[in-house]
Every structure is written in C-alpha cells, then in structure tokens.
Design a protein around this motif. Structure first.
Motif: not given
Lengths: 399, 377, 399, 377
Positions: A124-133, A94-102
């Motif tokens: 930025g996506i690969a480094s986890g700096e930015i996120g998308f919706w 239940r690790f709180p990570a991941g999303g539309v960006a990756t």
C-alpha cells in the motif's frame, strides 16, 4: 570522484521530469503552497489538494517510484540516488506528493518490521494508497522523548494506548499513525517505549487540527483514549521503540526537498532581472548581485550534502551524522533563503496569497513565516548541533 | 547628557501601558486584524479622548504641544501591545506636512479634527518602484487653468481604507535638482477618480493601492509651495520612520518579556530551557540588541524634537530597528519552537509586524545609503 | 532626555582635545599601535613607548585628569561623564596613557581600601607616577577564579605568596601587582581569597614576557616564590577578595576606548573616497557604502551605551549589568570593525607594519589579529552573555 | 556520482600527510617564515623528489600526468600542515599558462626544470587596483621593432623573490572586448629593469611588488598569442584560486582537529570546556562549514579536471573557502582564548593564512560577482 550523474541517472531524471511536466496542471505554480526546507506548507498535507495529491501519489506508485530506494526484494530499485533524484525533481516542481509513508514508515518496516507487517503495509505504501503520520512529540516534550507520557498497557493480544501527541503532520489526511508509547513503566527511559502503527479509525483516536502561522492546517493534536492496538502492529521489538525511532529519524532527516531551493533561486534571479528600481533593473545593483550569489553558494553546499548522503546510503553506510548535518543545513538554508527573498522583494514580499500585486502568488511572504518551522521541527538546529558535537566530534556530554 | 525621560513622558508611558493592556489585549488585536480597515473606531475614540491624536499638535489646533520624543515614547508602548490602526498615518504622515507647510486655513480645517479623533489622514507617496526617494516618483499633477489633474498609481499607502483625506505627492514639473518638482495635494478619499484597493499583507495591516484617474483638484488642495513639497514630506517620512522604529522597540521588548518568561518555565530534558547556554546566549543578545536599538530610536526622536538636522540619527535608528526587530522575533520563535508556530500563539503577531517594519517607508538598503551619505561617502 | 553634551562638558572636551593635539608628536599616527576594543596593542604597554607614555601620564596627572572621575575628597571632580569624555578623546588620538592604576586600582581603593593604602597609593596614581598590573588569571583558570591556585599563607604581619599569574598586561612596565591569592585553604571558594598589592621589586617576584600574536610584548607571566607581602597591602577585607575583584571587574569592563572606533571609521571613509578600483572610487560601490554604513550604526549603538554608563555612574547607580553589556558590545564591535576594515582594504589590509605600501602603517592587519583578544579577554563574550542572562534576565543557572 | 577519491589519490593523500608531518612540523614552518623568501630549498627539493612539482604535468615534461583534482588533494594536505613555499606560484600560476598556450619549445625549456625542482616560477598579474579582472590591468607592453618593452608596476606577486622566471601579463593593445589586448611575457627575475621589492604581510608569505622599468624582451619571451593571453592566464588563475581554497580546507580541518582536542582536555569551572553548549555549537558549525567547503572545492577541482567550463564551481569554491576559512580560525581563537593569542601557539599561523587566502587572486566581492554572472544576473 565524479560530481556528474551517470547516464542511467540522467535518463531517470529526464523521465521523471517529463512525467511531472505532463501530469501537473499548467497553472499549478500559481496555487502551489510550498517553501523549501520548512514544515508548514506542504501541499500534499492540505485538505484542498487531497484529491490531486492522492491521485499523483498513485501515479508515482504505478511507475514504481515511491519505493525506488527500497531493496529489490521489496519491489524497489535499491537506489538511494534515484530516490534522491526523484525527491529533487518533485520538490523543484512543488509536486504534491510524498510523506511519512514512503520516507519513514517504509524504510523502517523493511529494516525492523515483522514479515506480517511488511506484507500488510509495504504494498500500500509503494502504490501510494496509504499514508502515515508521526506520533512522536507530546505537548510538554518536543524533542525530549525521554519524557514520554503516552502509555501502552499490555492487555493480552493488544496494547491499550492512552495519551496525547502533537505536531502530527497530516494526521487528518492519512490513515495510520506511526506512534511511540511507553510500554514499560518501570524500566529506564531508553528501554521503556515501543513503536507501533495505529490506524486512524481505531475507536478512541481523536484528531484535532492545529492551524500554523502560515494559516495552514498541516499539524494536528491526536488524543488516545483507551485505544486498543493489536500487538501485531508493533514495529520492531517491544521496549526497543527508542532505537527504532532513532533509526527512523535518520530517514526523516534525509528526506529533504532539494529542488525547491534551486527553483526559488531561479525565480529570484528572474525577478531581479525583470524588476526596475530607480530606472534600472535590480539585477544591476551590486548589493543584489552579492546577496543572490551568496545564497546560491549556500544552496550549492547543501546540494553536495544532499547527493553525498544518497551516495553514502548506496554504499551501505549509515548516515547518522550526515542526516543531522543535512537537516541542520537545509532548514537553516530555508531561513536564509526566505530572508534573501524578502529583502529582494521588499514590501512586495509582504503581500500575501490572494493579494493584488503579490509576486509569485505571495509565496515569499508565506515562506518567510514558514521558514520559522524548519530549524525548530524534527529536532531543532540546536539539538542537531549537540548531536554533531557529541556523537560526531566526541565532545563530552554535560554532566 | 540625560538618558532619562522627563516626568511627563514617564507618566505618558505608564498610562499608555496601562490603557493598552486593558483596552488592547491580543484578542482585540486579532479581532481588529479581521476587519478590512484593520482598525477599531471604538479604540480610536478612546485613544483620542486620552489626547494621543493631538499629543504633538500645537494647542491652538486642539493639541497638547508635546515633542516628537513624547510621540516616540507613546509609540514604543503601542508597539509593545501591537495597537492597530492609522495612528502613524494620521498623526505623522498626515499632520506633519500640514504643520510644516500648510496655510493657517488648511491647518484649522484639518488639525482640530485630527486631535478630536474625527479625522483620519494618510500620505500617498511610494509607487511601483517601491522607493521613497523623490527620483522614483512619477504620479503626475498637471495644471489645468486654475485647477490640477492628478494621474497615476500609488502603492503601499497605509490605512487608505479608513482615511478621510489622502495627501498625495505628485510630480508637477521635472526635477531641476533632487527633491524638486514635487507638489503635495490633499484629496478626499471619495473624490471622483480616486480608487482605493487594499493589498493583503502578512503583517495584516492595511496597505493600499490608490489609483488616481484624472482626479481634478482645486488650488485650495495644494499644501505648501508648488514644486517644493519635499522638505515637508521628508519631515513626515522621517518622523514616521522613527515612529515605526519605536514600535519595533516595543515589539522587541514584548518578545523578550514573553520569551524570557517561557524559558524559565518550559522544561525539556529535565530542566528549564532557560538554563541551556544556547538559550541564555540567544536571550542575552536579544536584550542587548533591544537596548541598543532603543537608544538609537530615542536619540533620533530627541534629535528630531530639537529641530536640528537629524538625517544621520533617523537613518541609523530606522535601519537598526528594521534589522534587529526581525532578528528578535525570529530568535523568539526558536525558543518557543512548536507552540510559537501556531496561529493561536501571540508571537507571530510580532514576527509579522517586525518584518513589515523593516520595509516601512523604505528598505534597509535605502536607509544604509542615507547613513553612507551622512558619513560623507 | 538629552543626547548632547552640556556646555561644561563641551568645554572640557575642547580643553582635553587641545592639550592632546599640542603634546602629541606630529607623526604619532604613523607609529601608534592601537586597535580599539582589543588588548594586545596598547602603546602605553610597549617598552619602546615607555618614555613618552610616562611623560604623558604625568602631564595628565598635573592637569588633574587622571582621577577626574574620583570623588572630590580624593582630588577628583566626581564626574564619570568627564572621565568618559577624557577616555573618548585620548582613545581617538591613540594617546599612550591610561591603565589599571587609574581605571581599576584607584576606584577600588577609594571604595574598599584602608586609609593607609589610600594615602600611600592614590596620590601616585592621580599624578601618573605609578602603574599597576592585574594578577587575576592563572595558567589553568582564565576567568574561573574559583580554581585559584596561588596561595598567600599567613605569617604574622605578612602573607607569603606562592604561585603563578598569567596574562598580566604591563607587568613589565608598571610597579605594582593587583593580585588575588588564596588565603583560606579550607573555606568555600568564594570566601577564601584576598586581594592585595604586590610591589614588583619584592624578592621572589619574577616577570616573564609573553609575546602576543601581534608581535607585541603586552602580557606577562608572573611567578611568586615565597613572596612576602605586608598585611597592610591587603585591599579590602581578608577572604573577601572575590567581592573586591568583582567590584574592580566592573571598573575594568567600563574602561573602554570609544574614540578609537570613531577614528578608524573616519579613516576608512577617507580610504574609500581616495582609493580607486576599476576606474572609480571605492566609495561609489554600493557594497562598500552599505558595509561602512552598517559598521557606523553599530559604532553609534556602542557610543550610546558608553555615554549611558557614565551617566548612570554619575547618578550613583551601580552599572553591573551595563558593564557586562558594554564589554560584550565593544569587543565584538572591535572584531566587526576589523573585518570591515580588512574587507575594504583587501590585500592591502594584509600588509604589515613597516611594509611598503601598507595603508595606515599596517594598522588594519595588526588590528585584524588584535581583534581576537577583545572577546576572549577580561571575561569572554560567552561569560558576559551568561552573566546578562542569569543575573540580568533571571534565567536559571545550570544545575 | 562518486564522492570518493580514487586509489591513487588516497595514496597521495596519505603519503603527503605522512611526509609533511615529518618534514614540515610547525617549528620548521616558523623557521621558514623567518627567511626573506619564505621558502626552504631543502624542503622544496624533497617535495620535488616525491614528484609533487610535476604531479599534473604531462609525462613528456618529466611529470606524472595526474589531474588537477590530485593537485587539490595534495594542496589540502599542504594547507593542513602549512607547507610554505612557492608551490602554487610555480606549478599553477607558472606552469598552467605555459601548458595552455606555450610553444613546444617553451614547454621543453621550462617544464622539465619545474618537475625536477630546479625552476621556480610565478605570475605577475594584479596592479595597484588590486583587481584580477582584465579591465584593471595597465602595465604596458609596447612593440619596438622585433622586441617588446614592458613598463609599470605589478603588486601582490607571490614568491617573486624566489622565482627564476616571472610571467608578466601586459596590456599590448586597448581592449576591443573584455579580456582582449593582453599578452603574456616570460621575464627572468634578474633581467635589467626588473626590481622586486618584498611586501611584508601578516600572513608571512612572500608577496612582492615587481616594477618593470623599460624592460626590453625578445619575441621568444611571448607566451601564446599576442593580445590574447587571457584564456591561458584565467586557466592559471582559476586553478590557483581553487588550489588556495584547497589549502584553506586543510587549514579548517587542522583548526577543527586542534580545537576539538583542546576542548576535550581544557577544564574551566570544573568541567571540560567541550561540554559547554556554546563551545559544542561553535565546533559543530565549524565541522559542517568545513565539510561543505571541502565539497565545493573538490567539485571545482573535479570540474576543472574534466576540462568543461567551471566558472560557477570555481567561484563558489573560492568565495566560500575565503569566508569560511576566516570564520573557522576566528572561532578557533575563541575556544583557545588566551593561549591561542600567543606567538608560541600554532593557531595564529592558520589564522594569518586564512585571511590572506580570502584575498588571494581576488577578493570575495569579485568572486561573488563571478557567481552572479554565472547565475545569469
């Protein structure tokens, strides 16, 4: 045929597992909200977990694991199997990570994005700096992209976007919209829309929360009021938005948290062993044994689909139908698991987060509500079945 | 055979529907859900003024003397409108054991207060085992001179926060045969040693843990014969189970009404979604499921009203309402899709309650087991 | 509200039960083929049971029970409830009688038949002397009467019928066809067909057997080659055939053998009590207890629908939707009961009629095959659901 | 991970499909069904000539030495074409215990004859209890001087009519622990005291009752260690269960193929029935059900081939194939409707066999129970 991991895969699995165990707070399980196969309870979308989930994303980025499925030229390892292993382990804990960006923006940019966009966003996506919706659905058209109302009018070096999106998960905790809008008002529906990136901080973008039935703020409505989007933020070709979204939809449907199912099953088995009814453990009741066995079989089926899809991608096959089947199976499994869990826990399953005596911190009651979201989100089960029947089995479309 | 309600019942049904539509709209349900007791004294008073609290109580206690079947008719309408509050707890769990086993003094002391809306009752029965069978009950009542001392913890006691009196089933001797050895006590909620802790549920009802710590009660607290409370308790349990099932039928009807209306108006892919075969078949099934469940519930309520043994009918009605209620609201969510998954929509209010109803007063396995016994298995 | 029979109904029930017990051979249960809710195993349609079933029909006729639901002016008692009680008891004992004549032809003739036809046919139907078969379906159009191909061409005082029917149950053991044919080749489909009676012995009628998957000859193909049908054999108005068939369909869908479900359940309970597995009776296995309880609940639901429909008819209500619901419920119940029975008997359930060690004379294995026929016959389950959704709930028809 | 068959297996798959299409058309299946033994010596011979009987036998016994996974690949094609005959009985139920526990002499005496197609074997295991767990076995083997005497009745012995040798599991001592006390004997079918009575099934396979009436056997008849036959028997049972499950996958594929083709061509209400959403969704489900079942079956076959413990995988594959096979052919019948309900149509041939497969070598409850044990319950 080989259903076992290779030594390299096993090593990777152990490595990521060790990392997760090291970084997660010891009491994480007590407050992690998450029901596998559903869309309403992802901790990384909850405002209260933003600090920890952003930090964890960056840690995964540092390890090079966010883009692990990407081609080597973009810093990945080109291994969908490793990406799947990572997804499995993260979901289990239940690790709180991941999303539309990756899972969506990155892979789609690699396939159809301009060099400029790749340079601007992939790092930025690969480094986890930015996120998308995601900005696909609109109030009167859930999965029906043909009825798109949001417009993007050509204004020289930019498009002027007006309209409204809905069900945009995480728009309140990420930086960029991944939006489809109508760019040709006269062309037939499938040739009229364009996919584009819209930064949240662009003037005219307004984000309003939607509280889901689990009580979480995961979804949003997003309003565009004369929003100026530079043309370089177009993803793929203008008016080819439908094709690009379809491409991205496959990635979306493949991005599944498999480990969470295994985890819940283990917890239910433990509960059955440790809970007595009428003087003997629930685990000795043949009805309970049968119910847990039945759900275990369905979880196993789903897992074979999960690993098979990754294996196919690594062979260069396009898993269009497999993506539909996987999405169908894992969201329906989410419902079955919630039903099984609820039946096992009985009235204790109804106890909510924060209640005295709630087993698993109230996760089962919350999961029962959240399981509703799986089969209706990201293309309903009914739509997936229609895709499988018509595109897969070649059945005639309705006249 | 007669599948029709009588005129009184039809009038009750219509007037309840009208009243609840006006007095219990969903905004009010949501406001009541936010109170800790999950109940509105104002609404309760109005319901009492309509005679609902005493509907099935004999006239000498201020009631109307109607049958339990009439209660089921009323409860179906309450379920349709999600009328919150301790109605089943008070009128069925609380009053029925008194009616069955109480002394005239005990009845006179409590029932008129219920009928007038002044007293709220509940029954503390299940324990950590979650079972509603006598064998699972361990809270003890020990005789000490003229009085009794109660010790132990009851769970899932509905509406204990708002209750004035709690009836508590305690084991007063080892079971010589199934159901024996249990005695029913009336306890005031603020009696020394009684601690009520609310449990928070996804159904947003008021379920409580009630702990009895060396609670000393006088002999007048005993309702019915010592060691032989089970028949009176079971009479209450059966009526509460069928009453809850009637509420589920109302919820299924409401879900069907909402969903059919939406399927007619919501357009996707250029046509109303109600024209898609998948949606049509979902709704046809939901309708047939509801009609069949309604028949079983009315049959059980009728049978209980005749006073004949009704174990088979009660168990069948309860288990089917439990399963079909869950199915109906789950399918309803498929049709409403995204909009139904939001807090502001009303569908989840029903979804929460139908799953809770499946476990109320015992889970489906236990009622299937009762059906099996009735079949001679 | 009253779910109990009246004293008069109870007396009638006892009377018919006593009659059945008296006339049925004591070993009837061992050779009666019948699975409730299905269409492939009705003993009265089997050639080998013709003698006994005709005799029994006449006995029922003598008692006045065949037309018991008919209006008094036609010799009935005007009681749908009594007809339902009779159906329930006969089905419970697997009594080899009943069919299209009494359940469809009779009631339809009473409503729309000419006086001449009533005089010619009602007495024979009521006395059990004559039988009918249905000529609706055609090879390329199961429930799709709009695609009717059989023609009836006006030839003065008669129609000349050409074409083919299929799935005609009992055409080989009855005397008259109840046939729909196209009489207006130019009119819209719903105004072009006529219902008529065709005696089997009319020149040009050829009946060919269809063996169903239970191994029984219950269905037939019927061919019409210049068959001359006198116009007085037209049922209702010319070109109003669709309406008359729809009317008759309701009667068909209401004619259900309810008692057979109760009977099988009793047999399964007995089997569970008397059969040991691993040293204890099956009836002590909580899985078995739960499965039998679950099917008992569904049987109970069906029974309430069954009695409710009769009660409605006696109040003069037209049970159009109730007929669809009842047909849907009882045929789906037939499948569930077959599954439950098969699971309970295990490999013994697979043993066929005539096999050593076959419980219940192989009825469960046969029922498992026959249960297929219920949901596909007389308007499929899918069609019933569509009727309920569109006509009952008012959902829009497909464009 | 690798979800692909290897080249050998792909060739086997293609050649089996071609061979069976030509040599085992449905008319032939129907003719074979009419024989009492449910088998065709001519077809059997041809299959043997292709090396199928010895596919998984070591080369020293005339076999090809391929894995059990290859057998599963072959059996899926046999299931697709409903290839009748004692193939599982001979190659799995018969050969596997010999391979696991037989002496070199016993192997040499039997296995080459199997590989060449000259010998047919089967295993007599279940009894009136219908269970496949050791605790349910009561047929006795009593030592008498140097020899053994077998008494009792075995049921559901597949293909005993055509078998030359019957392996019989008998209880030779009380169970000290689960599975202990059982010994495996080889009996010739025409041995004095052995009576084979065919049981007629709706699956039209050859199931038999085999009665042992004071059957006296020499010490050479014992296969493997006395009182400790269960591991070898279980190895056979597991492979037979997975083999049968592979046949079910083939039947599901065939049902899907037939039904999809029909749905495209059959017109009702003016359009192909495959354009109706209800039919589309039935078929989409059937496809996904088949793919998932196929994965579980191949996984179990692969795991058995590795020699590692495979209880979990075997039980999951068996129980899912059992349930999903029944579902697929039942739904197939809904789509074919009337025409599929006739004897002349082929669909019922699959329907009959899928339900039989659900009970073959133990029912779903018993395999769910094995899954439960594997889960640690």
């Amino acid at each position: 045929m080989d259903f076992a991991f290779t030594k390299e895969e096993l090593d990777f699995r152990r490595e990521i597992e060790a990392f997760v165990k090291e970084v997660l707070p010891p009491d994480w399980d007590e407050w992690a909200v998450y029901w596998p196969g559903s869309y309403g309870t992802m901790p990384q979308l909850e405002a209260e977990f933003q600090e920890i989930s952003r930090r964890f994303s960056r840690m995964l980025g540092e390890k090079g694991w966010l883009g692990i499925g990407w081609p080597k030229e973009y810093g990945g390892q080109g291994s969908a199997m490793k990406a799947a292993i990572s997804g499995d382990v993260l979901s289990y804990y239940r690790f709180p990570a991941g999303g539309v960006a990756t899972t969506i923006a990155g892979p789609t940019l690699i396939l159809v994005g301009s060099e400029e966009l790749k340079k601007e966003f992939l790092p930025g996506i690969a480094s986890g700096e930015i996120g998308f919706w995601l900005g696909y659905s609109e109030p009167n058209a859930g999965s029906d992209l043909v009825s798109l109302k949001t417009t993007a009018v050509d204004d020289g070096d930019a498009f002027i976007v007006n309209g409204q999106k809905i069900w945009s998960s995480g728009a309140h905790v990420t930086e960029y919209g991944w939006v489809i809008a109508k760019t040709d008002m006269d062309a037939p529906a499938h040739k009229s829309a364009t996919l584009m990136i819209i930064p949240n901080d662009t003037p005219g973008v307004t984000i309003k929360p939607i509280i889901n039935i689990c009580g979480n703020h995961s979804f949003n409505e997003v309003f565009f009021d004369d929003v100026r989007v530079p043309k370089r933020y177009v993803v793929g070709e203008v008016n080819k938005g439908f094709y690009n979204v379809m491409l991205a939809l496959q990635f979306e449907r493949m991005s599944v948290g498999s480990g969470g199912f295994r985890r819940v099953l283990e917890e239910l088995v433990r509960f059955a062993r440790e809970t007595e009814r009428d003087g003997r453990p629930l685990s000795e009741d043949p009805r309970v044994r049968k119910a847990l066995a039945a759900i275990a079989v369905e979880i196993e089926v789903f897992l074979t689909f999960y690993w098979q899809s990754a294996w196919m991608q690594d062979r260069g096959q396009v898993p269009e139908l497999e993506a539909s089947a996987l999405k169908l199976v894992f969201t329906e499994l989410s419902v079955k698991l919630a039903d099984t869990a609820m039946d096992l826990l009985g009235p204790f399953g109804l106890l909510d987060k924060g209640s005295k005596r709630a087993p698993f911190g109230g996760r089962v009651g919350m999961g029962y509500l959240d399981a509703i979201s799986g089969p209706i989100g990201a293309g309903t089960s009914e739509i997936q079945k229609t895709i499988l029947a018509t595109r897969g089995l070649g059945l005639p479309r309705k006249k | 055979m007669d599948f029709d309600l009588n005129e009184e019942q039809k009038i009750l049904q219509r007037s309840a529907a009208d009243f609840l539509k006006k007095e219990c709209p969903k905004e009010r349900v949501r406001r009541i859900e936010e109170t800790e007791e999950k109940y509105s004294p104002d609404l309760w008073r109005k319901m009492a003024d309509l005679g609902w609290m005493g509907l099935h109580l004999p006239e000498q206690y201020g009631g109307t003397g109607w049958s339990f079947l009439s209660m089921a008719v009323l409860l179906e309408e309450m379920g349709y409108n999600i009328c919150p509050g301790p109605f089943i707890s008070t009128t069925l769990l609380g009053c029925v054991p008194l009616l069955h086993a109480g002394t005239e003094d005990q009845k006179q002391a409590i029932l008129p207060g219920v009928a007038s809306g002044d007293l709220i009752l509940t029954l503390a029965l299940a324990e950590s085992d979650r079972g509603y069978e006598p064998s699972t009950l361990k809270v003890s009542g020990v005789r000490s001179d003229e009085s009794w001392v109660i010790d132990g913890v009851k769970l899932f006691v509905p509406d204990a926060l708002s209750a004035d009196h709690i009836l508590c089933v305690a084991r007063t001797s080892a079971a010589s045969e199934p159901g024996a050895g249990l005695t029913l006590f009336r306890v005031e909620k603020d009696h020394p040693g009684v601690t009520v802790t609310p449990l928070k549920t996804i159904a947003r009802d008021n379920q409580c843990e009630v702990a009895f710590d060396h609670v000393r009660l006088g002999p007048e607290s005993v309702i019915g014969p010592v060691d032989e409370a089970w028949p009176a308790v079971k009479a209450a349990l059966d009526r509460a189970a069928v009453g809850r099932a009637a509420e589920v039928v109302g919820a299924m009807r409401a879900t069907l009404d909402m969903t059919v209306a939406y399927a007619k108006e919501r357009v996707q892919f250029g046509r109303p979604i109600g024209s898609f075969q998948a949606i049509q078949h979902y709704l046809a099934d939901m309708w047939v499921d509801m009609l069949g469940t309604r028949n079983l519930v009315l049959q059980a309520a009728w049978k209980l009203s005749t006073g004949e043994p009704a174990d088979r009918e009660v168990s069948m009605a309860k288990v089917r309402a439990g399963r079909m209620g869950r199915k109906a609201t789950t399918v309803g969510h498929r049709i409403f899709a995204g909009i139904g998954f939001t807090m502001e929509h009303d569908l989840h209010l029903y979804h929460r309650r139908t799953v809770a109803a499946d476990f109320a007063f015992g889970d489906s396995d236990s009622y299937h087991e009762r059906v099996a016994r009735a079949l001679g298995l």
